[in-house]
Design a protein around this motif. Structure first.
Motif, PDB file in Angstrom:
ATOM      1  N   VAL A 109       0.856  -1.186   0.000  1.00 34.59           N
ATOM      2  CA  VAL A 109       0.000   0.000   0.000  1.00 34.59           C
ATOM      3  C   VAL A 109       0.892   1.236   0.000  1.00 34.59           C
ATOM      4  N   SER A 110       0.640   2.130  -0.959  1.00 33.43           N
ATOM      5  CA  SER A 110       1.424   3.361  -1.060  1.00 33.43           C
ATOM      6  C   SER A 110       0.494   4.526  -1.365  1.00 33.43           C
ATOM      7  N   ASP A 111       0.569   5.562  -0.545  1.00 33.81           N
ATOM      8  CA  ASP A 111      -0.284   6.748  -0.710  1.00 33.81           C
ATOM      9  C   ASP A 111      -1.764   6.374  -0.761  1.00 33.81           C
ATOM     10  N   GLY A 112      -2.135   5.397   0.051  1.00 31.74           N
ATOM     11  CA  GLY A 112      -3.530   4.998   0.144  1.00 31.74           C
ATOM     12  C   GLY A 112      -4.005   4.105  -0.990  1.00 31.74           C
ATOM     13  N   LYS A 113      -3.104   3.730  -1.889  1.00 35.56           N
ATOM     14  CA  LYS A 113      -3.481   2.877  -3.017  1.00 35.56           C
ATOM     15  C   LYS A 113      -2.816   1.512  -2.881  1.00 35.56           C
ATOM     16  N   THR A 114      -3.573   0.460  -3.216  1.00 35.66           N
ATOM     17  CA  THR A 114      -3.074  -0.907  -3.071  1.00 35.66           C
ATOM     18  C   THR A 114      -2.445  -1.388  -4.378  1.00 35.66           C
ATOM     19  N   TYR A 115      -1.259  -1.963  -4.261  1.00 35.72           N
ATOM     20  CA  TYR A 115      -0.547  -2.511  -5.420  1.00 35.72           C
ATOM     21  C   TYR A 115      -0.301  -4.005  -5.179  1.00 35.72           C
ATOM     22  N   TYR A 116      -0.501  -4.781  -6.241  1.00 40.95           N
ATOM     23  CA  TYR A 116      -0.348  -6.238  -6.138  1.00 40.95           C
ATOM     24  C   TYR A 116       0.890  -6.677  -6.912  1.00 40.95           C
ATOM     25  N   ILE A 117       1.753  -7.412  -6.216  1.00 42.80           N
ATOM     26  CA  ILE A 117       2.935  -7.997  -6.844  1.00 42.80           C
ATOM     27  C   ILE A 117       2.578  -9.439  -7.206  1.00 42.80           C
ATOM     28  N   THR A 118       2.770  -9.809  -8.455  1.00 43.91           N
ATOM     29  CA  THR A 118       2.375 -11.149  -8.908  1.00 43.91           C
ATOM     30  C   THR A 118       3.589 -11.954  -9.366  1.00 43.91           C
ATOM     31  N   LYS A 119       3.388 -13.258  -9.411  1.00 50.80           N
ATOM     32  CA  LYS A 119       4.477 -14.154  -9.818  1.00 50.80           C
ATOM     33  C   LYS A 119       3.888 -15.475 -10.301  1.00 50.80           C
ATOM     34  N   GLY A 120       4.452 -15.997 -11.365  1.00 55.64           N
ATOM     35  CA  GLY A 120       4.072 -17.328 -11.821  1.00 55.64           C
ATOM     36  C   GLY A 120       4.713 -18.374 -10.929  1.00 55.64           C
TER      37      GLY A 120
END
Length: 221
Positions: A109-120
């Motif tokens: 979460v950065s600046d109130g926004k959620t980011y998703y890190i993905t991986k196969g």
């Protein structure tokens, strides 16, 4: 012998009804899928249900090449967690604009926004860049092993021949065979003496012969 024939006939009819029911269900689902996708696209929304054929080994062994996955659109305020398998639009230079199905590896979460890190599952490193909820097409709810092989086969020339020409040819041959039997029965019936000057007993025998021919050909069954 008649009992064996009746059993075979019953099994054949049962299989035919089962296949027809399956085809009806598949057709109904495809109609719903295509219509809902078209409506969603017109509204600029994501479809409620998504079907995707996997062509990369990046998620093996959990999802193999040619498996088909079924996604559903995320519900409002639905929270995703690490380990969920999602389909999203890639922003990587190599795969920009393509849909990718990978597992959520980390959430930030950065600046109130959620980011998703993905991986196969089969990849050594995480995907380049992170994605937001807006990039996510849907969350995987089911997978059908190997169904993509059938899809690719049916889209080939040989596949079209098998699913269209061969069944059509079978129906034509079946009808021709049926007509041939009818003509043979008609010829045999024509050879039987007519009712003229028949006694009641002879008329009964005449009817028995005609009925026997019809039953022998199973025309009355």
């Amino acid at each position: 012998m008649n009992k064996i024939g009746d059993i075979i006939k019953f099994i054949g009819k049962t299989l035919a009804y089962v296949i027809l029911c399956l085809l009806f269900l598949i057709t109904a689902f495809l109609i719903y899928y295509m219509s809902s996708s078209a409506i969603a696209a017109k509204k600029g929304e994501k479809p409620n249900i998504g079907l995707y054929t996997i062509v990369s080994p990046s998620m093996e062994p959990f999802i193999k090449v040619y498996d088909v996955i079924i996604d559903r659109k995320l519900k409002t305020n639905e929270e995703l967690k690490v380990g969920d398998v999602i389909t999203f639009y890639s922003s990587s230079l190599d795969t920009d604009g393509y849909t990718i199905t990978h597992r959520i590896y980390d959430i930030k979460v950065s600046d109130g926004k959620t980011y998703y890190i993905t991986k196969g599952d089969n990849n050594q490193s995480v995907d380049i860049g992170s994605i937001t909820r807006e990039n996510i097409v849907g969350k995987m709810i089911y997978k059908i092993n190997g169904l993509g092989k059938i899809q690719f086969f049916l889209s080939s020339k040989l596949g079209w021949i098998l699913i269209i020409l061969i069944p059509a040819l079978c129906f034509i041959l079946y009808d021709l065979n049926k007509l041939n039997k009818i003509f043979k029965i008609k010829k045999k019936i024509d050879k039987i003496p007519e009712y003229q000057n028949m006694s009641a007993k002879e008329e009964i025998e005449h009817n028995k012969k005609v009925r026997a021919l019809l039953e022998k050909s199973k025309w009355m069954k």
